[in-house]
Design a protein around this motif. Sequence first.
Motif, mmCIF file in Angstrom:
data_model
loop_
_atom_site.group_PDB
_atom_site.id
_atom_site.type_symbol
_atom_site.label_atom_id
_atom_site.label_comp_id
_atom_site.label_asym_id
_atom_site.label_seq_id
_atom_site.Cartn_x
_atom_site.Cartn_y
_atom_site.Cartn_z
ATOM 1 N N SER A 479 0.840 -1.197 0.000
ATOM 2 C CA SER A 479 0.000 0.000 0.000
ATOM 3 C C SER A 479 0.873 1.246 0.000
ATOM 4 N N THR A 480 0.589 2.151 -0.915
ATOM 5 C CA THR A 480 1.344 3.392 -1.055
ATOM 6 C C THR A 480 0.394 4.576 -0.979
ATOM 7 N N ALA A 481 0.719 5.542 -0.146
ATOM 8 C CA ALA A 481 -0.043 6.788 -0.081
ATOM 9 C C ALA A 481 0.724 7.867 -0.825
ATOM 10 N N VAL A 482 0.106 8.413 -1.868
ATOM 11 C CA VAL A 482 0.669 9.529 -2.618
ATOM 12 C C VAL A 482 -0.030 10.795 -2.134
ATOM 13 N N LEU A 483 0.747 11.729 -1.588
ATOM 14 C CA LEU A 483 0.189 12.948 -1.014
ATOM 15 C C LEU A 483 0.271 14.091 -2.004
ATOM 16 N N ILE A 484 -0.835 14.813 -2.132
ATOM 17 C CA ILE A 484 -0.908 15.988 -2.987
ATOM 18 C C ILE A 484 -1.092 17.216 -2.094
ATOM 19 N N GLY A 485 -0.265 18.229 -2.275
ATOM 20 C CA GLY A 485 -0.408 19.435 -1.458
ATOM 21 C C GLY A 485 0.770 20.365 -1.629
ATOM 22 N N GLY A 486 0.605 21.588 -1.111
ATOM 23 C CA GLY A 486 1.611 22.608 -1.326
ATOM 24 C C GLY A 486 2.639 22.742 -0.233
ATOM 25 N N ASN A 487 2.437 22.079 0.879
ATOM 26 C CA ASN A 487 3.399 22.150 1.986
ATOM 27 C C ASN A 487 3.187 20.935 2.872
ATOM 28 N N MET A 488 3.800 20.942 4.035
ATOM 29 C CA MET A 488 3.775 19.804 4.937
ATOM 30 C C MET A 488 2.360 19.352 5.275
ATOM 31 N N ILE A 489 2.151 18.042 5.223
ATOM 32 C CA ILE A 489 0.884 17.416 5.623
ATOM 33 C C ILE A 489 1.181 16.503 6.813
ATOM 34 N N MET A 490 0.464 16.704 7.915
ATOM 35 C CA MET A 490 0.635 15.856 9.090
ATOM 36 C C MET A 490 0.280 14.408 8.762
ATOM 37 N N MET A 491 1.093 13.473 9.273
ATOM 38 C CA MET A 491 0.917 12.065 8.915
ATOM 39 C C MET A 491 0.788 11.135 10.115
ATOM 40 N N THR A 492 0.973 11.661 11.317
ATOM 41 C CA THR A 492 1.114 10.812 12.500
ATOM 42 C C THR A 492 -0.014 9.806 12.668
#
Length: 693
Positions: A479-492
């Motif tokens: 399983s792979t999560a590809v994140l889309i966004g302009g800056n840091m995204i919290m992942m905890t």
Amino acid sequence: MRATKEYRLSCTEEAKKIVDRLTLEQKVWLMSGNIDITRMRQEDMAQMMEAMQDDSKHYNVTPYAAGGLEEEKVPPMLFVDGPRGVVCGNWQSTCFPVSMARGATFDPELEERVGHCIGRETRAFGGNLFAGVCINMPYNPGWGRSQETYGEETYQIGRMGAALVKGVQDEDVMACVKHYAFNNMENARFKCSVTCDQRTEQEVYLPHFKDCVDAGAASIMSSYNRYNGVQCGHHKYLLRQVLKKEWDFDGFVMSDFCWGVRDTVEAAQGGQDMEMMWTQFFGDRLVKAVQDGFVSEEDINEAALRIVRTIIAFDKEHKEYDMSVVGCPEHIAVAKEAAEKGITLIKNNNVLPLKKSETKKIALIGKLANTAVIGDHGSSWVRPPYVVTPEEGLKKANGGCEVIYNDGSDLESAKALAKEADAVVFVVGYNYDDEGEFISENESSNYIGSMGGDRKKSLGLHEDEAELLKQVGPVNEKSTAVLIGGNMIMMTEWYDCVNAVMMAYYPGMEGGTAIAEIIYGDVNPSGKLPYVVPVSEEDLPHVDWEETDQYYEYYHGYTRLEKNGVKPLVPYGFGLSYTTFEITAPEAKVEGDNLVVTANVKNTGKMDGDEVVQLYVGFENSAVDRPVKQLRGFQRISLKAGEEKKVTVSTPLEKLKWYNPVYREWQLEHVEHSVYVGSSSASEDLVKTSIVL
């Protein structure tokens, strides 16, 4: 021919002769956008604002003109916005990854090539100024326009911004650097006054602007916000003292659009050279202010000279391009390369790359998976001829694989699909509704609806997407999560629920292609995070995004966590590869005015790849409060499998100084400095030496 500062200054006498011939009205004409809003009827204003919502007439569909005197052979300034590319036209321009993604390449040479492409397309549309060098630094990653800058570190932002300036101006296009200064909040940008102490001002928030000025930037755009209670577009200290006197900036200052000037006299006296995009406080009002003695004609002469000198310098024998360069294969290839080198692999538990021969069915889950996600729909919106979505990229990369899309709204359906697939790829994150440029309905007279803005509620994923990863991620080991966004995204909250994580940012028109290439291993990932990912949002500086007064502390980002002894979830500068690298034998010495550090770098894996060698300098022996360490150099290097090279990374000694507010001067401490070389800011990724400066 690039209109260097030296060449521009050589045009001073010619420009002065022109200015000396002008009437007061002609000089003031040079200082404003060529729309006089003071003479516009209300219904005309409404019609203009409404037209900007029409794709065929959108914001900056053609270059915006300011000044120009045909009788004196002084062309107008023709403004083109950015920074993802040229915003003019419809479904034509090359859409590059956002600046944050390009920042993740840590590749100034590539950014300079991006600048060349943008400069050519600007000229093709008839423009002569590109206002897309955005180098504001996010105090908190929730800033809505973070995607338009390069990261959280002043040194890296300055290097990348200077590279874009050089590339654009090599094509005889003026580069405008924005937004000067302290523009790090979006929703409150029109009303907020920022305050900070002088060391924070000088060491944290202004150096990257000076780097771009030193690179020869032709223009600076002032910002909407206030600094220490004074409108930045009127700010005599920022504009006249720091920019023009201390930094010896020879170009011209323009206001941010429409609302960047709020008072005729204050702006003209404060050092504002040009009101954009329309005439509201300059024009007839400025002429009268001079005639009545409130503004000196010397101030007008200076502004006119700066404008004329800069424009004629760039106009002489400038390069010409036709529309064949706009969205051409060469430029699209650069956009694709930037996406490939910027996309950052954050986690990989033996999932990636997927083997094409073993992957016959992919479950592609998430509402962004079949969406053209290229970023903000504000002033930086580029409309390319096409956008490759993640779904299209995956299908094209492996024609023998069945890619089944599911939007993820039904968790049970998504679980069933994930269970039967050979691998699962989630595409989650943000779009232009979640973050980006924000204009309140009050400021836009109700003609532009609100969208984007700061991430006021959370820096994490939407609740439904976080739940999707928590519930469906564990169903399939691949399983792979590809994140889309302009800056840091919290992942905890979901980080342990998937076995691979990739930050794709807003990857541009070829983003889907690049994502798929990395997933399948056709391209070895090499991006590095230009920000830190904390375990908790509480580790970051607090910001009230609707505040009218905001204090900026000295520490933010990775320097704040390190100073407080807080371990991040993912360190600044981190990024995985499909190969491994070993960095050894660091040596540091002073050569002239530079700290020069060498180290051996070896590709110890079985795949060719790129590494970003990062130089950090530690200040634990400082007599004043300073960061534990700071990034002060980086060098991207390509190595074949098994290859070893000696790499040199240097930094000016100026970048190691601290600002003494008592004496108002920069000082170098003659103490032992730790010197770290490695692949991220984490101590386990660094090797250490030291030097006494």
